[in-house]
Scaffold this active site. Structure first.
Site, PDB file in Angstrom:
ATOM      1  N   SER A 143       2.401  -0.351   6.502  1.00 51.07           N
ATOM      2  CA  SER A 143       2.458  -0.270   5.044  1.00 51.07           C
ATOM      3  C   SER A 143       3.866   0.074   4.594  1.00 51.07           C
ATOM      4  O   SER A 143       4.598   0.780   5.308  1.00 51.07           O
ATOM      5  CB  SER A 143       1.488   0.831   4.608  1.00 51.07           C
ATOM      6  OG  SER A 143       1.711   1.188   3.275  1.00 51.07           O
ATOM      7  N   TYR A 187      -2.201   9.854   5.150  1.00 54.24           N
ATOM      8  CA  TYR A 187      -2.437   8.429   5.393  1.00 54.24           C
ATOM      9  C   TYR A 187      -1.160   7.756   5.890  1.00 54.24           C
ATOM     10  O   TYR A 187      -1.161   7.057   6.912  1.00 54.24           O
ATOM     11  CB  TYR A 187      -2.942   7.738   4.105  1.00 54.24           C
ATOM     12  CG  TYR A 187      -2.845   6.236   4.193  1.00 54.24           C
ATOM     13  CD1 TYR A 187      -3.711   5.506   4.989  1.00 54.24           C
ATOM     14  CD2 TYR A 187      -1.844   5.540   3.501  1.00 54.24           C
ATOM     15  CE1 TYR A 187      -3.590   4.125   5.103  1.00 54.24           C
ATOM     16  CE2 TYR A 187      -1.721   4.164   3.603  1.00 54.24           C
ATOM     17  CZ  TYR A 187      -2.600   3.459   4.410  1.00 54.24           C
ATOM     18  OH  TYR A 187      -2.470   2.094   4.522  1.00 54.24           O
ATOM     19  N   LYS A 245       0.132   5.819   9.638  1.00 56.84           N
ATOM     20  CA  LYS A 245       0.799   4.516   9.823  1.00 56.84           C
ATOM     21  C   LYS A 245       2.085   4.693  10.628  1.00 56.84           C
ATOM     22  O   LYS A 245       2.361   3.940  11.564  1.00 56.84           O
ATOM     23  CB  LYS A 245       1.105   3.874   8.469  1.00 56.84           C
ATOM     24  CG  LYS A 245      -0.126   3.454   7.697  1.00 56.84           C
ATOM     25  CD  LYS A 245      -0.852   2.294   8.385  1.00 56.84           C
ATOM     26  CE  LYS A 245      -2.202   2.016   7.798  1.00 56.84           C
ATOM     27  NZ  LYS A 245      -3.051   1.154   8.607  1.00 56.84           N
TER      28      LYS A 245
HETATM   29  P1  NAD Z   1     -10.488  -1.986   3.769  1.00 55.16           P
HETATM   30  O1  NAD Z   1     -10.973  -0.586   3.677  1.00 55.16           O
HETATM   31  O2  NAD Z   1     -11.047  -2.982   2.829  1.00 55.16           O
HETATM   32  O3  NAD Z   1     -10.645  -2.527   5.269  1.00 55.16           O
HETATM   33  C1  NAD Z   1     -10.619  -1.698   6.380  1.00 55.16           C
HETATM   34  C2  NAD Z   1     -11.857  -1.993   7.196  1.00 55.16           C
HETATM   35  O4  NAD Z   1     -11.851  -1.149   8.363  1.00 55.16           O
HETATM   36  C3  NAD Z   1     -13.149  -1.700   6.437  1.00 55.16           C
HETATM   37  O5  NAD Z   1     -13.982  -2.849   6.500  1.00 55.16           O
HETATM   38  C4  NAD Z   1     -13.780  -0.522   7.178  1.00 55.16           C
HETATM   39  O6  NAD Z   1     -15.185  -0.579   7.177  1.00 55.16           O
HETATM   40  C5  NAD Z   1     -13.188  -0.692   8.574  1.00 55.16           C
HETATM   41  N1  NAD Z   1     -13.088   0.553   9.352  1.00 55.16           N
HETATM   42  C6  NAD Z   1     -12.558   1.742   8.969  1.00 55.16           C
HETATM   43  N2  NAD Z   1     -12.668   2.628   9.978  1.00 55.16           N
HETATM   44  C7  NAD Z   1     -13.260   1.991  11.027  1.00 55.16           C
HETATM   45  C8  NAD Z   1     -13.656   2.376  12.319  1.00 55.16           C
HETATM   46  N3  NAD Z   1     -13.504   3.628  12.752  1.00 55.16           N
HETATM   47  N4  NAD Z   1     -14.233   1.463  13.130  1.00 55.16           N
HETATM   48  C9  NAD Z   1     -14.446   0.192  12.698  1.00 55.16           C
HETATM   49  N5  NAD Z   1     -14.107  -0.224  11.463  1.00 55.16           N
HETATM   50  C10 NAD Z   1     -13.524   0.659  10.632  1.00 55.16           C
HETATM   51  O7  NAD Z   1      -8.882  -1.927   3.625  1.00 55.16           O
HETATM   52  P2  NAD Z   1      -7.832  -3.100   3.470  1.00 55.16           P
HETATM   53  O8  NAD Z   1      -7.220  -2.961   2.146  1.00 55.16           O
HETATM   54  O9  NAD Z   1      -8.433  -4.384   3.884  1.00 55.16           O
HETATM   55  O10 NAD Z   1      -6.753  -2.613   4.534  1.00 55.16           O
HETATM   56  C11 NAD Z   1      -6.718  -3.125   5.857  1.00 55.16           C
HETATM   57  C12 NAD Z   1      -5.596  -2.420   6.599  1.00 55.16           C
HETATM   58  O11 NAD Z   1      -4.367  -2.643   5.919  1.00 55.16           O
HETATM   59  C13 NAD Z   1      -5.758  -0.910   6.690  1.00 55.16           C
HETATM   60  O12 NAD Z   1      -5.320  -0.479   7.955  1.00 55.16           O
HETATM   61  C14 NAD Z   1      -4.843  -0.391   5.602  1.00 55.16           C
HETATM   62  O13 NAD Z   1      -4.364   0.907   5.882  1.00 55.16           O
HETATM   63  C15 NAD Z   1      -3.717  -1.406   5.658  1.00 55.16           C
HETATM   64  N6  NAD Z   1      -2.972  -1.505   4.402  1.00 55.16           N
HETATM   65  C16 NAD Z   1      -3.659  -1.711   3.240  1.00 55.16           C
HETATM   66  C17 NAD Z   1      -2.960  -1.781   2.032  1.00 55.16           C
HETATM   67  C18 NAD Z   1      -3.695  -1.941   0.734  1.00 55.16           C
HETATM   68  O14 NAD Z   1      -3.153  -1.554  -0.303  1.00 55.16           O
HETATM   69  N7  NAD Z   1      -4.906  -2.512   0.709  1.00 55.16           N
HETATM   70  C19 NAD Z   1      -1.574  -1.666   2.035  1.00 55.16           C
HETATM   71  C20 NAD Z   1      -0.903  -1.483   3.248  1.00 55.16           C
HETATM   72  C21 NAD Z   1      -1.627  -1.401   4.429  1.00 55.16           C
HETATM   73  C1  WQD Z   2       0.694   1.033  -8.385  1.00 56.53           C
HETATM   74  C2  WQD Z   2       1.410   1.537  -9.631  1.00 56.53           C
HETATM   75  C3  WQD Z   2       1.000   3.857 -10.109  1.00 56.53           C
HETATM   76  C4  WQD Z   2      -3.279   3.367 -10.894  1.00 56.53           C
HETATM   77  C5  WQD Z   2      -0.855   2.425  -2.714  1.00 56.53           C
HETATM   78  C6  WQD Z   2      -0.623   3.280  -1.500  1.00 56.53           C
HETATM   79  C7  WQD Z   2       0.232   2.547  -0.505  1.00 56.53           C
HETATM   80  C8  WQD Z   2      -0.375   1.176  -0.188  1.00 56.53           C
HETATM   81  C9  WQD Z   2      -0.685   0.396  -1.420  1.00 56.53           C
HETATM   82  C10 WQD Z   2      -1.756   1.329   1.744  1.00 56.53           C
HETATM   83  C11 WQD Z   2       2.040   2.915  -9.470  1.00 56.53           C
HETATM   84  C12 WQD Z   2       0.418   2.982 -11.194  1.00 56.53           C
HETATM   85  C13 WQD Z   2      -1.957   3.162 -10.576  1.00 56.53           C
HETATM   86  C14 WQD Z   2      -3.631   3.698 -12.223  1.00 56.53           C
HETATM   87  C15 WQD Z   2      -1.314   3.575 -12.832  1.00 56.53           C
HETATM   88  N1  WQD Z   2      -1.622   1.301   0.502  1.00 56.53           N
HETATM   89  N2  WQD Z   2      -0.983   3.266 -11.537  1.00 56.53           N
HETATM   90  N3  WQD Z   2      -2.617   3.791 -13.142  1.00 56.53           N
HETATM   91  O1  WQD Z   2       0.541   3.808  -5.170  1.00 56.53           O
HETATM   92  O2  WQD Z   2       2.024   1.744  -5.100  1.00 56.53           O
HETATM   93  O3  WQD Z   2       0.404   2.125  -3.318  1.00 56.53           O
HETATM   94  O4  WQD Z   2      -1.477   1.189  -2.323  1.00 56.53           O
HETATM   95  O5  WQD Z   2      -0.922   1.372   2.590  1.00 56.53           O
HETATM   96  O6  WQD Z   2       0.309   3.347   0.618  1.00 56.53           O
HETATM   97  O7  WQD Z   2       0.034   4.466  -1.913  1.00 56.53           O
HETATM   98  O8  WQD Z   2      -0.434   1.479  -5.507  1.00 56.53           O
HETATM   99  O9  WQD Z   2      -2.011   0.445  -7.083  1.00 56.53           O
HETATM  100  O10 WQD Z   2      -2.162   2.945  -6.659  1.00 56.53           O
HETATM  101  O11 WQD Z   2      -0.211   2.027  -7.939  1.00 56.53           O
HETATM  102  O12 WQD Z   2      -0.434   3.682 -13.701  1.00 56.53           O
HETATM  103  O13 WQD Z   2      -4.794   3.923 -12.544  1.00 56.53           O
HETATM  104  O14 WQD Z   2       0.442   1.672 -10.688  1.00 56.53           O
HETATM  105  O15 WQD Z   2       1.570   5.018 -10.653  1.00 56.53           O
HETATM  106  O16 WQD Z   2       3.226   2.935 -10.225  1.00 56.53           O
HETATM  107  P1  WQD Z   2       0.713   2.395  -4.813  1.00 56.53           P
HETATM  108  P2  WQD Z   2      -1.321   1.724  -6.778  1.00 56.53           P
END
Ligand code: NAD
Ligand code: WQD
Length: 337
Positions: A124, A148, A152
């Site tokens: 991330s 979190y 990562k």
């Molecule tokens: P998500 O929660 O929709 O998907 C994650 C999946 O992992 C879920 O289906 C959940 O049931 C499964 N899971 C969690 N713990 C588990 C376990 N112990 N065993 C088996 N399955 C398990 O999230 P997402 O948004 O699809 O994210 C996928 C990956 O990408 C995650 O690792 C997340 O940290 C990373 N990521 C997400 C974002 C984002 O903003 N969505 C940003 C950067 C990185």
């Molecule tokens: C985006 C912008 C908020 C909600 C998060 C995780 C990051 C990654 C992606 C996993 C910011 C603003 C938000 C609301 C708002 N996930 N905001 N009102 O914080 O950039 O990233 O998701 O790895 O680790 O931190 O994403 O969508 O929460 O926020 O004003 O109700 O929107 O302040 O500027 P963020 P977000």
């Protein structure tokens, strides 16, 4: 080629499974459904007209993983499984460390046992902390600001150590910026439990009338309009980034690291306006206090992925809003899990 997709029923995993099947990979999904449901996978099959193997299994249970590797010859793993709510991770850090780190260690141990040493890991942009300058390049300093993010960062370090110990491993660390949007069919999308933490799912729930107004977390940042700026990337572009990474992994590159972002930042108010335009709905909002831990702006330099993977995001802000809105409108209660 057979790919094990951990967390494949989740938001990014389900979209990536679609693209894998479209590219004729065999797909095995492992998911404990803690933040997803099997219906997402039914829809993946529906969209692609292809089948996949699904195991309701937990990466915390090593035997579960072992059984899957015994049953299928796996060529590479795309590892999405993990918990991802930043705020929740501050309150229950041990759960996050256990699930994300212990789970990953179990997976790596089983991969090692079966001599499967190709892995793509969902990292991330959070690993860059509050960057000193923009756009963010892959060699910028790393830091974590919450549990979190620390999971990562720690997993990235664990994977690098693993490679040092055994250079037969091939490891891609993909640092996602802000994934948004949904499949253009409107059948799969993001389905957060309860009130969304993230901006775009929150906006779409306001647009559909399930929530009252968007709280804009601060308008006094040093950005064009004072609200936070992020690099929103369409989930389909992100999914294709994984597809482009696999051939690279099979060239045995060792450890490779890529930003998956568009390189373009949008403010909170620009996102609200964009969504109003595509949905035709007025989105009420109010300016609220800054959210603790938020940074002013974050966007990627995506050129390394373009040069080395021949990948770049092609979807526009309009696509992101249109596809989110189609998913939200067609599925006001998500998958009704
Ligand atoms: P998500 O929660 O929709 O998907 C994650 C999946 O992992 C879920 O289906 C959940 O049931 C499964 N899971 C969690 N713990 C588990 C376990 N112990 N065993 C088996 N399955 C398990 O999230 P997402 O948004 O699809 O994210 C996928 C990956 O990408 C995650 O690792 C997340 O940290 C990373 N990521 C997400 C974002 C984002 O903003 N969505 C940003 C950067 C990185
Ligand atoms: C985006 C912008 C908020 C909600 C998060 C995780 C990051 C990654 C992606 C996993 C910011 C603003 C938000 C609301 C708002 N996930 N905001 N009102 O914080 O950039 O990233 O998701 O790895 O680790 O931190 O994403 O969508 O929460 O926020 O004003 O109700 O929107 O302040 O500027 P963020 P977000």
């Amino acid at each position: 080629m057979r790919i094990l997709v951990t967390g494949g029923a989740g938001y990014i995993g389900s979209h990536t499974s679609v693209e894998l099947l479209n590219e004729n990979y065999d797909v095995v999904v492992l998911d404990n459904l803690s933040n997803s449901c099997e219906e997402a996978l039914n829809r993946v099959k529906n969209i692609t007209g292809k089948s996949l193997e699904f195991y309701k299994a937990d990466i915390l249970n090593k035997q579960d993983i072992h059984d899957i590797f015994s049953r299928h010859k796996i060529d590479a793993v795309i590892h999405f499984a993990g918990l991802k709510a930043v705020g929740e991770s501050v309150g229950i850090p041990l759960k996050y460390f256990h699930n994300n780190i212990t789970g990953t260690l179990n997976l790596l141990e089983v991969m090692d046992d079966f001599n499967v040493k190709n892995i793509v890991f969902s990292s991330s942009a959070t690993v860059y902390g509050d960057p000193a300058s923009l756009p963010i390049k892959e060699d910028f300093p790393l830091s974590a600001t919450n549990p979190y993010g620390r999971t990562k960062l720690m997993i990235e370090e664990i994977l690098q150590d693993l490679y040092v110990s055994d250079n037969r491993w091939n490891i891609a660390l993909l640092r996602y910026f802000n994934p948004v949007g949904a499949h253009e069919s409107g059948q799969i999308g993001e389905d957060p439990e309860g009130i969304p933490n993230n901006l775009v799912p929150y906006i779409s729930k306001v647009a559909v009338g399930l929530l009252d107004k968007v709280n804009v977390f601060g308008n006094d940042y040093d950005t064009s309009d004072g609200t936070g700026v992020r690099d929103y990337i369409h989930v389909k572009d992100l999914a294709i980034g994984h597809i482009k990474t696999l051939p690279k992994l099979f060239t045995k590159p060792g450890v490779v690291i890529y930003n998956l972002g568009t390189g373009q930042g949008y403010s909170v108010l620009e996102m609200i306006k964009g969504f109003e335009k595509t949905s035709g709905k007025e989105i009420s909002y109010k300016i609220a206090d800054r959210r603790p831990g938020d940074i002013a702006a974050c966007f990627a330099d995506p050129l390394k992925a373009k040069k080395e993977l021949n990948w770049q995001a092609v979807k526009t802000l309009d696509d992101m809003c249109k596809d989110t809105w189609r998913w939200q409108k067609n599925n006001p209660d998500g998958y009704q899990k």
